[in-house]
Design a protein around this motif. Structure first.
Motif, PDB file in Angstrom:
ATOM      1  N   SER A 103      33.163 -44.403 -51.338  1.00 48.26           N
ATOM      2  CA  SER A 103      34.094 -45.351 -51.050  1.00 48.26           C
ATOM      3  C   SER A 103      33.439 -46.966 -51.082  1.00 48.26           C
ATOM      4  N   ARG A 104      32.214 -47.092 -51.600  1.00 47.60           N
ATOM      5  CA  ARG A 104      31.528 -48.159 -51.985  1.00 47.60           C
ATOM      6  C   ARG A 104      31.636 -48.625 -53.386  1.00 47.60           C
ATOM      7  N   LEU A 105      31.030 -49.893 -53.651  1.00 49.38           N
ATOM      8  CA  LEU A 105      30.885 -50.273 -55.104  1.00 49.38           C
ATOM      9  C   LEU A 105      29.853 -49.819 -55.849  1.00 49.38           C
TER      10      LEU A 105
ATOM     11  N   LYS B 273      19.990 -39.269 -42.509  1.00 47.09           N
ATOM     12  CA  LYS B 273      20.341 -38.607 -41.053  1.00 47.09           C
ATOM     13  C   LYS B 273      21.648 -39.435 -40.659  1.00 47.09           C
ATOM     14  N   ARG B 274      22.086 -40.590 -41.135  1.00 46.12           N
ATOM     15  CA  ARG B 274      23.437 -41.104 -40.639  1.00 46.12           C
ATOM     16  C   ARG B 274      24.683 -40.048 -41.183  1.00 46.12           C
ATOM     17  N   HIS B 275      24.423 -39.081 -41.984  1.00 45.21           N
ATOM     18  CA  HIS B 275      25.362 -38.317 -42.683  1.00 45.21           C
ATOM     19  C   HIS B 275      25.381 -36.787 -41.791  1.00 45.21           C
ATOM     20  N   GLY B 276      24.183 -36.358 -41.269  1.00 44.71           N
ATOM     21  CA  GLY B 276      23.872 -34.954 -40.955  1.00 44.71           C
ATOM     22  C   GLY B 276      22.475 -34.571 -41.238  1.00 44.71           C
TER      23      GLY B 276
ATOM     24  N   LYS C 223      25.925 -31.473 -59.287  1.00 42.00           N
ATOM     25  CA  LYS C 223      26.735 -31.148 -60.142  1.00 42.00           C
ATOM     26  C   LYS C 223      27.384 -32.530 -60.830  1.00 42.00           C
ATOM     27  N   GLU C 224      27.704 -33.470 -60.032  1.00 41.07           N
ATOM     28  CA  GLU C 224      28.521 -34.481 -60.699  1.00 41.07           C
ATOM     29  C   GLU C 224      27.561 -36.009 -60.599  1.00 41.07           C
ATOM     30  N   GLY C 225      26.367 -35.880 -59.906  1.00 38.29           N
ATOM     31  CA  GLY C 225      25.578 -36.861 -59.712  1.00 38.29           C
ATOM     32  C   GLY C 225      26.015 -37.558 -58.524  1.00 38.29           C
ATOM     33  N   LEU C 226      25.226 -38.949 -58.437  1.00 45.80           N
ATOM     34  CA  LEU C 226      25.494 -39.746 -57.064  1.00 45.80           C
ATOM     35  C   LEU C 226      26.783 -40.630 -57.553  1.00 45.80           C
TER      36      LEU C 226
ATOM     37  N   ASN D  14      18.504 -56.241 -37.922  1.00 51.98           N
ATOM     38  CA  ASN D  14      17.638 -55.612 -38.401  1.00 51.98           C
ATOM     39  C   ASN D  14      17.385 -55.290 -39.915  1.00 51.98           C
ATOM     40  N   LYS D  15      18.639 -55.417 -40.520  1.00 53.96           N
ATOM     41  CA  LYS D  15      18.453 -55.069 -42.056  1.00 53.96           C
ATOM     42  C   LYS D  15      18.897 -56.476 -42.773  1.00 53.96           C
ATOM     43  N   GLN D  16      18.940 -57.500 -42.024  1.00 50.58           N
ATOM     44  CA  GLN D  16      19.167 -58.769 -42.728  1.00 50.58           C
ATOM     45  C   GLN D  16      20.524 -58.606 -43.544  1.00 50.58           C
ATOM     46  N   ARG D  17      21.436 -58.241 -42.881  1.00 51.28           N
ATOM     47  CA  ARG D  17      22.884 -57.881 -43.707  1.00 51.28           C
ATOM     48  C   ARG D  17      23.567 -59.003 -44.214  1.00 51.28           C
ATOM     49  N   TYR D  18      23.366 -60.135 -43.458  1.00 51.84           N
ATOM     50  CA  TYR D  18      24.423 -61.209 -43.689  1.00 51.84           C
ATOM     51  C   TYR D  18      23.734 -62.400 -44.325  1.00 51.84           C
TER      52      TYR D  18
ATOM     53  N   TYR E 205      14.766 -43.775 -54.315  1.00 52.31           N
ATOM     54  CA  TYR E 205      15.085 -42.656 -53.350  1.00 52.31           C
ATOM     55  C   TYR E 205      16.342 -42.807 -52.856  1.00 52.31           C
ATOM     56  N   HIS E 206      17.020 -41.772 -52.774  1.00 51.00           N
ATOM     57  CA  HIS E 206      18.430 -41.646 -52.206  1.00 51.00           C
ATOM     58  C   HIS E 206      18.737 -40.548 -50.830  1.00 51.00           C
ATOM     59  N   GLY E 207      18.701 -41.051 -49.806  1.00 50.15           N
ATOM     60  CA  GLY E 207      18.986 -40.267 -48.589  1.00 50.15           C
ATOM     61  C   GLY E 207      20.437 -39.953 -48.654  1.00 50.15           C
ATOM     62  N   THR E 208      20.916 -38.309 -48.518  1.00 51.90           N
ATOM     63  CA  THR E 208      21.836 -37.915 -48.230  1.00 51.90           C
ATOM     64  C   THR E 208      22.050 -36.891 -47.060  1.00 51.90           C
ATOM     65  N   ALA E 209      23.125 -36.109 -46.831  1.00 48.23           N
ATOM     66  CA  ALA E 209      23.265 -35.184 -46.176  1.00 48.23           C
ATOM     67  C   ALA E 209      23.160 -33.734 -47.024  1.00 48.23           C
TER      68      ALA E 209
ATOM     69  N   GLU F  27      25.117 -29.926 -53.272  1.00 46.83           N
ATOM     70  CA  GLU F  27      25.671 -28.991 -54.297  1.00 46.83           C
ATOM     71  C   GLU F  27      26.513 -29.997 -55.106  1.00 46.83           C
ATOM     72  N   SER F  28      27.364 -30.843 -54.576  1.00 49.75           N
ATOM     73  CA  SER F  28      28.314 -31.400 -55.474  1.00 49.75           C
ATOM     74  C   SER F  28      27.538 -32.634 -56.042  1.00 49.75           C
ATOM     75  N   ILE F  29      26.477 -33.248 -55.248  1.00 53.60           N
ATOM     76  CA  ILE F  29      25.763 -34.134 -56.009  1.00 53.60           C
ATOM     77  C   ILE F  29      24.917 -33.906 -57.312  1.00 53.60           C
TER      78      ILE F  29
ATOM     79  N   LEU G 266      33.485 -57.763 -42.789  1.00 59.28           N
ATOM     80  CA  LEU G 266      32.977 -58.657 -44.155  1.00 59.28           C
ATOM     81  C   LEU G 266      32.737 -57.288 -45.340  1.00 59.28           C
ATOM     82  N   ARG G 267      32.629 -56.361 -44.886  1.00 60.47           N
ATOM     83  CA  ARG G 267      32.473 -55.300 -46.021  1.00 60.47           C
ATOM     84  C   ARG G 267      33.823 -54.504 -46.585  1.00 60.47           C
ATOM     85  N   HIS G 268      34.403 -54.369 -45.512  1.00 61.84           N
ATOM     86  CA  HIS G 268      35.492 -53.168 -45.630  1.00 61.84           C
ATOM     87  C   HIS G 268      36.982 -53.949 -45.274  1.00 61.84           C
TER      88      HIS G 268
HETATM   89  C1  HQG Z   1      27.226 -39.143 -50.902  1.00 57.19           C
HETATM   90  C2  HQG Z   1      23.870 -48.178 -44.758  1.00 57.19           C
HETATM   91  C3  HQG Z   1      29.181 -35.605 -52.585  1.00 57.19           C
HETATM   92  C4  HQG Z   1      25.945 -40.039 -50.780  1.00 57.19           C
HETATM   93  C5  HQG Z   1      22.427 -47.393 -45.495  1.00 57.19           C
HETATM   94  C6  HQG Z   1      26.262 -40.593 -49.327  1.00 57.19           C
HETATM   95  C7  HQG Z   1      22.706 -47.570 -47.047  1.00 57.19           C
HETATM   96  C8  HQG Z   1      28.093 -37.621 -52.721  1.00 57.19           C
HETATM   97  C9  HQG Z   1      27.717 -40.690 -49.125  1.00 57.19           C
HETATM   98  C10 HQG Z   1      24.119 -47.951 -46.919  1.00 57.19           C
HETATM   99  C11 HQG Z   1      28.185 -37.647 -54.003  1.00 57.19           C
HETATM  100  C12 HQG Z   1      28.357 -41.918 -49.183  1.00 57.19           C
HETATM  101  C13 HQG Z   1      24.909 -47.077 -47.803  1.00 57.19           C
HETATM  102  C14 HQG Z   1      28.649 -36.458 -54.694  1.00 57.19           C
HETATM  103  C15 HQG Z   1      27.313 -39.540 -53.352  1.00 57.19           C
HETATM  104  N1  HQG Z   1      29.128 -35.435 -54.162  1.00 57.19           N
HETATM  105  N2  HQG Z   1      28.416 -36.737 -51.916  1.00 57.19           N
HETATM  106  N3  HQG Z   1      28.775 -36.491 -56.085  1.00 57.19           N
HETATM  107  N4  HQG Z   1      27.601 -39.106 -54.573  1.00 57.19           N
HETATM  108  N5  HQG Z   1      27.434 -38.832 -52.230  1.00 57.19           N
HETATM  109  O1  HQG Z   1      27.904 -44.676 -46.470  1.00 57.19           O
HETATM  110  O2  HQG Z   1      24.269 -44.505 -49.340  1.00 57.19           O
HETATM  111  O3  HQG Z   1      23.263 -49.847 -42.094  1.00 57.19           O
HETATM  112  O4  HQG Z   1      29.021 -44.695 -48.676  1.00 57.19           O
HETATM  113  O5  HQG Z   1      24.810 -39.283 -50.767  1.00 57.19           O
HETATM  114  O6  HQG Z   1      21.284 -47.949 -45.222  1.00 57.19           O
HETATM  115  O7  HQG Z   1      24.946 -43.443 -47.196  1.00 57.19           O
HETATM  116  O8  HQG Z   1      25.484 -49.696 -43.352  1.00 57.19           O
HETATM  117  O9  HQG Z   1      26.504 -44.632 -48.541  1.00 57.19           O
HETATM  118  O10 HQG Z   1      25.857 -39.809 -48.438  1.00 57.19           O
HETATM  119  O11 HQG Z   1      21.940 -48.624 -47.628  1.00 57.19           O
HETATM  120  O12 HQG Z   1      23.924 -51.572 -43.766  1.00 57.19           O
HETATM  121  O13 HQG Z   1      28.273 -39.683 -50.249  1.00 57.19           O
HETATM  122  O14 HQG Z   1      24.693 -47.998 -45.713  1.00 57.19           O
HETATM  123  O15 HQG Z   1      23.204 -49.418 -44.419  1.00 57.19           O
HETATM  124  O16 HQG Z   1      28.093 -42.565 -47.756  1.00 57.19           O
HETATM  125  O17 HQG Z   1      24.971 -45.655 -47.462  1.00 57.19           O
HETATM  126  P1  HQG Z   1      27.924 -44.186 -47.774  1.00 57.19           P
HETATM  127  P2  HQG Z   1      24.856 -44.481 -48.165  1.00 57.19           P
HETATM  128  P3  HQG Z   1      23.895 -50.382 -43.473  1.00 57.19           P
END
Ligand code: HQG
Length: 178
Positions: free
Chosen positions: A117-119, A135-138, A110-113, A60-64, A97-101, A106-108, A14-16
């Motif tokens: 691949s998402r919209l 944590k999903r990313h490291g 420099k170029e922001g968020l 658990n996240k009411q995704r649909y 807030y935004h969670g990342t790895a 460093e890249s974030i 449904l998403r990809h």
């Molecule tokens: C990173 C899950 C380098 C960004 C979650 C992230 C969320 C950059 C990764 C939803 C960057 C993309 C989305 C830059 C962004 N340079 N890295 N300039 N800008 N990034 O999975 O936010 O369970 O597409 O920090 O709960 O992790 O699937 O996005 O780490 O709400 O329903 O690029 O997915 O929900 O990763 O996750 P993602 P996200 P679901």
């Protein structure tokens, strides 16, 4: 049958990648429920409408969301394919807030968020949720975003029906590491 596994598969469709079961989404991201069920059945033969409705209700996240007449289903956010899920534009709170790895920082910085691949860039309303996303990313890192200032500066924000804040991009000047 493992509901979490099937849920992940439905999310992927449904998403990809609706094409993996040979279906199409309409411009608002809706899939025909019968087509989805028949497609998922090819991989999980016991799958049926009752199971789907259970997964939708207990996710658990009411995704649909289901259409009022229950003939269609869509994901509420998280798409990489270009559909318009009719998101509500809203004024955000002062901070989000935004969670990342750690390795992306460093890249974030420099170029922001950017949405990658998402919209949209996905933002969380609290640090704890952001940490889980990271944590999903490291090794997780959490960024604080001055969303109130961004809104004043004309950036648009949307809130999905399941409570995820979305925006197109966040320039580095609004970001700080916490
Ligand atoms: C990173 C899950 C380098 C960004 C979650 C992230 C969320 C950059 C990764 C939803 C960057 C993309 C989305 C830059 C962004 N340079 N890295 N300039 N800008 N990034 O999975 O936010 O369970 O597409 O920090 O709960 O992790 O699937 O996005 O780490 O709400 O329903 O690029 O997915 O929900 O990763 O996750 P993602 P996200 P679901």
């Amino acid at each position: 049958m493992n509901d979490i596994k099937i849920g992940k598969y439905i999310c992927l469709i449904l998403r990809h990648k609706p094409e993996i079961i040979g279906i199409e989404l309409d411009k608002n991201g809706w899939a025909n429920i019968d087509e989805l069920i028949n497609g998922v059945k090819k991989k999980y033969p016991d799958f049926n409408r009752e199971r789907l409705e259970y997964i939708v209700k207990t996710d658990n996240k009411q995704r649909y969301s289901l259409s009022d007449d229950k003939s269609k289903i869509r994901a509420r956010q998280g798409h990489s394919i270009d559909v318009d899920v009719e998101l509500k534009e809203l004024t955000p709170p002062e901070l989000l807030y935004h969670g990342t790895a750690e390795r992306f920082l460093e890249s974030i910085m420099k170029e922001g968020l950017v949405p990658k691949s998402r919209l949209y860039v996905h933002l969380s309303k609290d640090v704890e949720t952001a940490e889980k996303v990271g944590k999903r990313h490291g090794k997780p890192a959490v960024l604080k975003i001055e969303t109130g200032k961004m809104a004043e500066d004309g950036f648009k924000f949307y809130l999905s029906e399941n409570g995820v804040w979305l925006t197109k991009a966040v320039p580095p000047k609004y970001l700080s590491l916490i």
